[in-house]
Design a protein around this motif. Structure first.
Motif, PDB file in Angstrom:
ATOM      1  N   ASP A  20       3.042  -7.571 -11.952  1.00  0.00           N
ATOM      2  CA  ASP A  20       2.075  -7.008 -11.012  1.00  0.00           C
ATOM      3  C   ASP A  20       0.670  -7.197 -11.573  1.00  0.00           C
ATOM      4  OD1 ASP A  20       0.665  -5.562  -9.148  1.00  0.00           O
ATOM      5  OD2 ASP A  20       1.600  -3.638  -9.603  1.00  0.00           O
TER       6      ASP A  20
ATOM      7  N   GLU B 187       0.000  -1.182  -1.333  1.00  0.00           N
ATOM      8  CA  GLU B 187       1.094  -0.419  -1.917  1.00  0.00           C
ATOM      9  C   GLU B 187       2.447  -0.851  -1.367  1.00  0.00           C
ATOM     10  OE1 GLU B 187       1.786   4.216  -3.086  1.00  0.00           O
ATOM     11  OE2 GLU B 187       1.124   3.802  -1.047  1.00  0.00           O
TER      12      GLU B 187
ATOM     13  N   LEU C 298       7.535  -1.082  -6.791  1.00  0.00           N
ATOM     14  CA  LEU C 298       7.411   0.367  -6.899  1.00  0.00           C
ATOM     15  C   LEU C 298       8.075   0.865  -8.179  1.00  0.00           C
ATOM     16  CD1 LEU C 298       8.144   1.428  -3.202  1.00  0.00           C
ATOM     17  CD2 LEU C 298       5.962   0.789  -4.259  1.00  0.00           C
TER      18      LEU C 298
ATOM     19  N   ASP D 107       3.610   3.203  -5.840  1.00  0.00           N
ATOM     20  CA  ASP D 107       2.800   2.273  -6.610  1.00  0.00           C
ATOM     21  C   ASP D 107       2.476   2.931  -7.952  1.00  0.00           C
ATOM     22  OD1 ASP D 107       0.913   0.570  -7.656  1.00  0.00           O
ATOM     23  OD2 ASP D 107      -0.309   0.469  -5.835  1.00  0.00           O
TER      24      ASP D 107
ATOM     25  N   ARG E  41      -5.915  -1.986  -8.665  1.00  0.00           N
ATOM     26  CA  ARG E  41      -5.468  -0.901  -7.788  1.00  0.00           C
ATOM     27  C   ARG E  41      -5.574   0.449  -8.490  1.00  0.00           C
ATOM     28  NH1 ARG E  41      -1.095  -3.855  -7.567  1.00  0.00           N
ATOM     29  NH2 ARG E  41       0.288  -2.118  -8.094  1.00  0.00           N
TER      30      ARG E  41
ATOM     31  N   VAL F  14       3.798  -4.200  -3.421  1.00  0.00           N
ATOM     32  CA  VAL F  14       3.905  -4.290  -4.885  1.00  0.00           C
ATOM     33  C   VAL F  14       5.211  -3.663  -5.363  1.00  0.00           C
ATOM     34  CG1 VAL F  14       1.405  -4.231  -5.109  1.00  0.00           C
ATOM     35  CG2 VAL F  14       2.701  -2.100  -5.274  1.00  0.00           C
TER      36      VAL F  14
END
Length: 218
Positions: A144, A27, A32, A66, A150, A30
Motif C-alpha cells: 500500500d 478507503e 483493509l 483503512d 492517506r 486499499v
C-alpha cells in the motif's frame, strides 16, 4: 452551539467535503486491516497506577478498515495538542490576566514561532510511532504505497473530529478551536506535503536501537 459552528466549518467548505469524499473512496480500494478507528490519547491507560503495561481501550469502533485511520489519528492527536499548547498560558504571564488568557493576545509572529517550536517537539514522537508501525508491518508500504499520504489526510480530519467532540460542552468556538480547524484543513487538502512534514516517509528507515525502542520519545 459551538458544536453546530464546528460542523458548519466542515459542511460549508466544499473543498474539505470533496477531500473527505475522496478519502472515503480511496478507503474502498486499499487493503483493509483490523483498526481501532477511534484512536485518542485518552484511550491509552497504564495498569498498576501508571507503572504497569500500556493498554489501548474502548474498542466499540473496532473493524476492518483503512489502517491509515489509526496512523493518522495518532499523528493528528499530536497536531491537536501542539495547536492547543501554542495558546496555553506561559509562566511569564502567570498572575497577569492580560497575558494569561490562554494566549489569545499573541501576535502573528509569536503564534508562528510557538507553533513551530511545539510541532518540532512532537515530530520525533510521530516519527518513532511510524517507524515502530513499519517494523510491525514490514510489508505495509509494499502492499500500500499510498498509506503515508492517506494517514496524513486522516490526521487532518482528526483535527476536525477532536474539534467537534470538544465543542460539545461550549457555547462558542474560541480562536484556538478555529486555529485547529485551519491546520486540519491545510493537512487534509495537502496530504502529500503534510506526510513529509510529519515524518510519514514512504521509505522505511534502517533498523536502529534508537528507532526501535523509542526511549527518547516517551
Amino acid at each position: 452551539m459551538a458544536q453546530i459552528a464546528a460542523w458548519q466549518l466542515v459542511q460549508d467548505d466544499t473543498e474539505v467535503v470533496d477531500a473527505l469524499h475522496r478519502l472515503r473512496d480511496l478507503e474502498r480500494t486499499v487493503p483493509l486491516a483490523p483498526a481501532h478507528c477511534d484512536l485518542r490519547f485518552d484511550q491509552f491507560i497504564r495498569a498498576d497506577e501508571g507503572a504497569g503495561e500500556l493498554y489501548l481501550v474502548d474498542w466499540e469502533e473496532f473493524r476492518l478498515a483503512d489502517p491509515a485511520r489509526d496512523v493518522g489519528a495518532f499523528a493528528g492527536e499530536w497536531l491537536f495538542h501542539a495547536t492547543y499548547s501554542v495558546f496555553a498560558p506561559t509562566e511569564a504571564g502567570a498572575g497577569r490576566p492580560e497575558e494569561s488568557t490562554a494566549g489569545f493576545g499573541l501576535t502573528h509572529e509569536e503564534i508562528v514561532a510557538r507553533g513551530s517550536a511545539s510541532l518540532r517537539r512532537h515530530l520525533p514522537r510521530i516519527a518513532a510511532f511510524w517507524q515502530g508501525y513499519l517494523e510491525c508491518r514490514p510489508q505495509a508500504l509494499a502492499l500500500d504505497a499510498g498509506l503515508p499520504e492517506r494517514a496524513a489526510a486522516y490526521a487532518g480530519w482528526h483535527m476536525y473530529d477532536r474539534l467537534i467532540a470538544t465543542a460539545e460542552s461550549h457555547a462558542t468556538l474560541n480562536p484556538v478551536a478555529r486555529a485547529a480547524a485551519g491546520i486540519g484543513r491545510t493537512v487534509l487538502l495537502g496530504p502529500s506535503a503534510a506526510a513529509r512534514t510529519l515524518g510519514l516517509s514512504a521509505e522505511r528507515a534502517p533498523h536502529t536501537p534508537h528507532a526501535s525502542n523509542g526511549s527518547d520519545h516517551r
